[in-house]
Design an enzyme around this catalytic site. Structure first.
Site, PDB file in Angstrom:
ATOM      1  N   CYS A 172       3.002  -6.621   2.124  1.00 47.88           N
ATOM      2  CA  CYS A 172       2.198  -5.828   3.062  1.00 47.88           C
ATOM      3  C   CYS A 172       1.529  -6.805   4.009  1.00 47.88           C
ATOM      4  O   CYS A 172       0.785  -7.689   3.566  1.00 47.88           O
ATOM      5  CB  CYS A 172       1.164  -5.014   2.296  1.00 47.88           C
ATOM      6  N   ASN A 173       1.804  -6.677   5.299  1.00 48.80           N
ATOM      7  CA  ASN A 173       1.225  -7.601   6.272  1.00 48.80           C
ATOM      8  C   ASN A 173      -0.290  -7.554   6.274  1.00 48.80           C
ATOM      9  O   ASN A 173      -0.957  -8.585   6.294  1.00 48.80           O
ATOM     10  CB  ASN A 173       1.767  -7.285   7.674  1.00 48.80           C
ATOM     11  N   THR A 174      -0.851  -6.349   6.254  1.00 45.56           N
ATOM     12  CA  THR A 174      -2.307  -6.214   6.285  1.00 45.56           C
ATOM     13  C   THR A 174      -2.946  -6.879   5.082  1.00 45.56           C
ATOM     14  O   THR A 174      -3.901  -7.654   5.211  1.00 45.56           O
ATOM     15  CB  THR A 174      -2.709  -4.730   6.338  1.00 45.56           C
ATOM     16  N   TYR A 220      -3.667   0.947   4.467  1.00 49.08           N
ATOM     17  CA  TYR A 220      -4.686  -0.104   4.475  1.00 49.08           C
ATOM     18  C   TYR A 220      -5.156  -0.450   5.887  1.00 49.08           C
ATOM     19  O   TYR A 220      -6.198  -1.067   6.061  1.00 49.08           O
ATOM     20  CB  TYR A 220      -4.122  -1.375   3.839  1.00 49.08           C
ATOM     21  N   GLY A 221      -4.360  -0.083   6.879  1.00 49.43           N
ATOM     22  CA  GLY A 221      -4.588  -0.537   8.243  1.00 49.43           C
ATOM     23  C   GLY A 221      -6.004  -0.439   8.763  1.00 49.43           C
ATOM     24  O   GLY A 221      -6.509  -1.358   9.392  1.00 49.43           O
ATOM     25  N   HIS A 243       7.298  -1.661   6.623  1.00 50.38           N
ATOM     26  CA  HIS A 243       7.935  -0.347   6.780  1.00 50.38           C
ATOM     27  C   HIS A 243       9.053  -0.382   7.829  1.00 50.38           C
ATOM     28  O   HIS A 243      10.026   0.367   7.733  1.00 50.38           O
ATOM     29  CB  HIS A 243       6.908   0.701   7.223  1.00 50.38           C
ATOM     30  N   SER A 299       0.833  -1.201   0.000  1.00 53.72           N
ATOM     31  CA  SER A 299       0.000   0.000   0.000  1.00 53.72           C
ATOM     32  C   SER A 299       0.869   1.253   0.000  1.00 53.72           C
ATOM     33  O   SER A 299       0.457   2.312  -0.472  1.00 53.72           O
ATOM     34  CB  SER A 299      -0.926   0.011   1.223  1.00 53.72           C
ATOM     35  N   CYS A 329       5.573  -5.186  10.259  1.00 50.91           N
ATOM     36  CA  CYS A 329       5.157  -4.280   9.184  1.00 50.91           C
ATOM     37  C   CYS A 329       6.369  -4.075   8.285  1.00 50.91           C
ATOM     38  O   CYS A 329       7.483  -3.867   8.780  1.00 50.91           O
ATOM     39  CB  CYS A 329       4.679  -2.942   9.755  1.00 50.91           C
TER      40      CYS A 329
END
Length: 288
Positions: free
Chosen positions: A96-98, A64-65, A211, A33, A209
């Site tokens: 992206c984890n989410t 996205y969180g 990031h 994202s 995450c």
């Protein structure tokens, strides 16, 4: 000072760089994202240095969180479909984890002929590495809340104390660092205060995450001496490389690596030099 990030093996068969170099410019899609996925891309590129990469970041819907699960699934499938219609892909990496925790089943159902790799918090290796039995998961608030995360803890870390810390501010700090801004260690101490104040803080911290590896140096300077930092980037890279190298049919490309954004704005313009530093010399807008 804390201990440097641990390279943990949480995936199956490993690919070496020499193996990867035999592959003729396969195209690997890396999606996030935001720009956190660049940390995953960096690891994959070490394993597949000659591959052609497409990096896609959804700056139109970032972050996205806090988005509903149904929105994320539909959005990710649409974006990946748009790229797959224009490029022959050797692998898809959801960095992206989410997005990974909710969209992988839908993606794998749609793209049955393309290997898809997702990112999940490295809870299992953390539970094996901890010496004091206390593990910390540093992630977004959404990842901390998702049932999938708690299922991982119940499956692999039942004998550990797992402290969850969700932060959107760390995502913002990572993005600012990519733009050349200095990260305040005092700000990190404030964010990590719940752990730093503990009598027995986590001795193993999972970066949940994509990031957060971008802040590794700053996190190491703030966390207690002896703290291990781990993430799944290396394992994701090995898994991706193995899947690409072992394909029967090589999906090749002669294009240069480039990036797609979903919206052209001041933010995307500011990212151009950052992306160029990572090897993405061109930024295009992806039409859905």
């Amino acid at each position: 000072m804390a201990i440097a990030r641990q390279d943990v093996n949480i995936s199956s068969p490993e690919a070496t760089t020499s193996d990867a170099q035999s592959t003729a410019n396969p195209t690997v899609l890396v999606f996030d994202s935001g720009v956190g996925g660049l940390s995953i891309y960096r690891e994959i590129r070490e394993k597949l240095p000659d591959a052609h990469y497409i990096y896609v970041f959804d700056n139109e819907a970032f972050p996205y969180g806090e988005k509903p699960q149904e929105f994320i699934i539909e959005r990710v499938v649409r974006i990946v479909s748009a790229v797959a219609q224009q490029h022959e892909l050797a692998a898809i990496v959801i960095a992206c984890n989410t997005a990974s925790t909710v969209s992988l089943p839908a993606l794998r159902a749609k793209f049955t002929d393309i290997p898809i790799v997702g990112v999940v918090p490295a809870i299992k290796p953390a539970a094996k590495l901890t010496c004091n039995g206390v593990v910390g998961l540093l992630a977004t608030r959404a990842t901390v809340k998702r049932p999938y995360t708690h299922e991982l803890i119940e499956r692999f870390a039942t004998e550990c104390k797992v402290h969850l810390l969700g932060s959107a501010e760390l995502v913002e700090l990572a993005e600012k660092k990519l733009h050349g801004e200095k990260v305040s260690c005092d700000e990190l101490r404030r964010i990590l205060a719940p752990w730093l104040k503990m009598k027995e803080p986590p001795d193993t911290v999972v970066l949940g995450c994509t990031h957060f590896p971008l802040l590794e140096e700053e996190l190491l300077s703030v966390l207690p001496d002896g703290t291990r930092i781990i993430d799944s980037g290396g394992a994701i890279a090995r898994r991706t490389a193995w899947l690409v190298v072992n394909q029967d049919k090589i999906r090749g490309s002669k294009e240069i690596s480039f990036a797609y954004c979903l919206k052209e704005d001041e933010y995307s313009e500011l990212l151009k030099p950052v992306l160029a530093d990572f090897g993405f010399k061109m930024l295009r807008k992806l039409a859905l």
